[in-house]
Motif scaffolding. Structure first.
Motif, PDB file in Angstrom:
ATOM      1  N   ILE A  85       4.498  -1.754  -5.975  1.00 52.62           N
ATOM      2  CA  ILE A  85       5.816  -1.428  -5.428  1.00 52.62           C
ATOM      3  C   ILE A  85       5.789  -1.337  -3.905  1.00 52.62           C
ATOM      4  O   ILE A  85       4.894  -0.736  -3.324  1.00 52.62           O
ATOM      5  N   SER A  86       6.800  -1.947  -3.276  1.00 50.75           N
ATOM      6  CA  SER A  86       7.044  -1.741  -1.845  1.00 50.75           C
ATOM      7  C   SER A  86       8.464  -1.214  -1.680  1.00 50.75           C
ATOM      8  O   SER A  86       9.358  -1.540  -2.474  1.00 50.75           O
ATOM      9  N   PHE A  87       8.677  -0.403  -0.638  1.00 49.24           N
ATOM     10  CA  PHE A  87       9.961   0.262  -0.435  1.00 49.24           C
ATOM     11  C   PHE A  87      10.595  -0.143   0.893  1.00 49.24           C
ATOM     12  O   PHE A  87       9.901  -0.318   1.897  1.00 49.24           O
ATOM     13  N   ILE A  88      11.926  -0.257   0.880  1.00 48.54           N
ATOM     14  CA  ILE A  88      12.714  -0.488   2.093  1.00 48.54           C
ATOM     15  C   ILE A  88      13.852   0.527   2.077  1.00 48.54           C
ATOM     16  O   ILE A  88      14.519   0.701   1.050  1.00 48.54           O
ATOM     17  N   GLU A 105       1.425  -3.155  10.258  1.00 47.97           N
ATOM     18  CA  GLU A 105      -0.004  -3.070   9.936  1.00 47.97           C
ATOM     19  C   GLU A 105      -0.357  -1.854   9.078  1.00 47.97           C
ATOM     20  O   GLU A 105      -1.357  -1.868   8.342  1.00 47.97           O
ATOM     21  N   MET A 106       0.460  -0.800   9.135  1.00 53.48           N
ATOM     22  CA  MET A 106       0.102   0.476   8.505  1.00 53.48           C
ATOM     23  C   MET A 106      -0.266   0.374   7.027  1.00 53.48           C
ATOM     24  O   MET A 106      -1.298   0.910   6.598  1.00 53.48           O
ATOM     25  N   PRO A 107       0.533  -0.289   6.201  1.00 51.48           N
ATOM     26  CA  PRO A 107       0.133  -0.352   4.776  1.00 51.48           C
ATOM     27  C   PRO A 107      -1.138  -1.146   4.539  1.00 51.48           C
ATOM     28  O   PRO A 107      -1.857  -0.891   3.566  1.00 51.48           O
ATOM     29  N   LEU A 108      -1.458  -2.071   5.437  1.00 53.41           N
ATOM     30  CA  LEU A 108      -2.703  -2.834   5.298  1.00 53.41           C
ATOM     31  C   LEU A 108      -3.903  -1.958   5.656  1.00 53.41           C
ATOM     32  O   LEU A 108      -4.952  -2.047   5.014  1.00 53.41           O
ATOM     33  N   ILE A 109      -3.745  -1.122   6.657  1.00 55.54           N
ATOM     34  CA  ILE A 109      -4.813  -0.186   7.024  1.00 55.54           C
ATOM     35  C   ILE A 109      -5.060   0.789   5.873  1.00 55.54           C
ATOM     36  O   ILE A 109      -6.202   1.081   5.513  1.00 55.54           O
ATOM     37  N   ALA A 149      11.080  -3.643   8.846  1.00 55.67           N
ATOM     38  CA  ALA A 149      10.813  -2.878   7.624  1.00 55.67           C
ATOM     39  C   ALA A 149      10.567  -3.805   6.434  1.00 55.67           C
ATOM     40  O   ALA A 149       9.720  -3.523   5.576  1.00 55.67           O
ATOM     41  N   ILE A 150      11.286  -4.918   6.387  1.00 49.05           N
ATOM     42  CA  ILE A 150      11.074  -5.883   5.309  1.00 49.05           C
ATOM     43  C   ILE A 150       9.704  -6.538   5.443  1.00 49.05           C
ATOM     44  O   ILE A 150       8.979  -6.709   4.460  1.00 49.05           O
ATOM     45  N   ALA A 151       9.332  -6.888   6.680  1.00 47.19           N
ATOM     46  CA  ALA A 151       8.001  -7.468   6.911  1.00 47.19           C
ATOM     47  C   ALA A 151       6.913  -6.507   6.464  1.00 47.19           C
ATOM     48  O   ALA A 151       5.915  -6.915   5.839  1.00 47.19           O
ATOM     49  N   ARG A 152       7.099  -5.225   6.746  1.00 49.50           N
ATOM     50  CA  ARG A 152       6.129  -4.203   6.322  1.00 49.50           C
ATOM     51  C   ARG A 152       6.035  -4.155   4.795  1.00 49.50           C
ATOM     52  O   ARG A 152       4.950  -3.955   4.241  1.00 49.50           O
ATOM     53  N   ALA A 153       7.169  -4.340   4.114  1.00 47.83           N
ATOM     54  CA  ALA A 153       7.157  -4.337   2.648  1.00 47.83           C
ATOM     55  C   ALA A 153       6.477  -5.572   2.082  1.00 47.83           C
ATOM     56  O   ALA A 153       5.929  -5.529   0.983  1.00 47.83           O
ATOM     57  N   LEU A 154       6.506  -6.665   2.834  1.00 47.94           N
ATOM     58  CA  LEU A 154       5.965  -7.925   2.325  1.00 47.94           C
ATOM     59  C   LEU A 154       4.457  -8.066   2.510  1.00 47.94           C
ATOM     60  O   LEU A 154       3.812  -8.810   1.756  1.00 47.94           O
ATOM     61  N   VAL A 155       3.882  -7.385   3.496  1.00 56.60           N
ATOM     62  CA  VAL A 155       2.476  -7.659   3.829  1.00 56.60           C
ATOM     63  C   VAL A 155       1.512  -7.323   2.701  1.00 56.60           C
ATOM     64  O   VAL A 155       0.444  -7.926   2.595  1.00 56.60           O
TER      65      VAL A 155
END
Length: 220
Positions: A85-88, A105-109, A149-155
């Motif tokens: 799950i990813s959230f926006i 980068e945060m969710p990847l870290i 925010a969408i890019a962050r959800a997609l990574v």
């Protein structure tokens, strides 16, 4: 992909029992673009939080790809969210002291993923904001922040994206642009569930689930 059976959610507020969700039965297929609509207090955000594993049900069953996750422990549910799950959010939920690049980068870290730059730049380019990678969120428009925010959800490449009023803070034209982003992402195979009060957004989805007073009233 997702199946809810007789899901109920109760809260006790100031000693008063509140039935936020009364008896929810729903199925969402892989690759669908779904809108959940309802008036304020209808239970739509509670339903979204349960779908995302952010709240426990009082009773009922939640199946994800055939697996019953209803009784998952907190650690099991954390892993479920991380993998699926990813959230926006309406207010973008970006960290204002970090750049666009750092926010994405945060969710990847958190997942200890290496070779992050390629992944991040690919998603920023997909969202049309690669040239803004060194900007702070407050230096961007609302639409640009939502694209971040969408890019962050997609990574993290999760199969499901949950969006809570993603166009609620945007003007009409910007909302149309963000909706087109969601439609393009959906065509790439992502399952997207959008909570919205905007029927223009809802009518662009594959299907509408209407919830009122904790019950699903209508489906299209």
């Amino acid at each position: 992909m997702i199946k809810l059976e007789h899901v109920k959610k109760d809260f006790i507020v100031n000693g008063i029992y509140t039935h936020a969700l009364k008896d929810i039965n729903a199925e969402i297929k892989e690759g669908e673009l779904i809108a959940i609509i309802g008036t304020s207090g209808s239970g739509k955000s509670t339903l979204l939080h349960i779908l995302g594993g952010m709240e426990n049900m009082t009773s009922g069953r939640y199946y994800f790809n055939g697996t019953d996750i209803s009784a998952y422990s907190p650690s099991e549910m954390h892993l479920f969210r991380k993998e699926n799950i990813s959230f926006i959010f309406q207010n973008f939920a970006l960290m204002n002291k970090y750049t666009v690049y750092e926010n994405v980068e945060m969710p990847l870290i958190a997942r200890k993923i290496k070779n992050r730059k390629k992944i991040i730049m690919e998603k920023l380019e997909q969202m049309g904001i690669a040239e803004m990678k060194d900007k702070l969120p407050l230096q961007m428009s609302g639409g640009q922040q939502q694209r971040c925010a969408i890019a962050r959800a997609l990574v993290t490449n999760t199969p499901v994206i949950l969006a809570d009023e993603p166009t609620g803070a945007l003007d009409t034209n910007t909302s149309k642009d963000i909706l087109e982003c969601f439609k393009a992402i959906n065509k790439d195979g992502k399952t997207i569930i959008i909570v919205t009060h905007d029927m223009k957004v809802a009518n662009n989805c594959d299907r509408i689930i209407q919830i009122e007073d904790g019950l699903i009233e209508d489906r299209k």
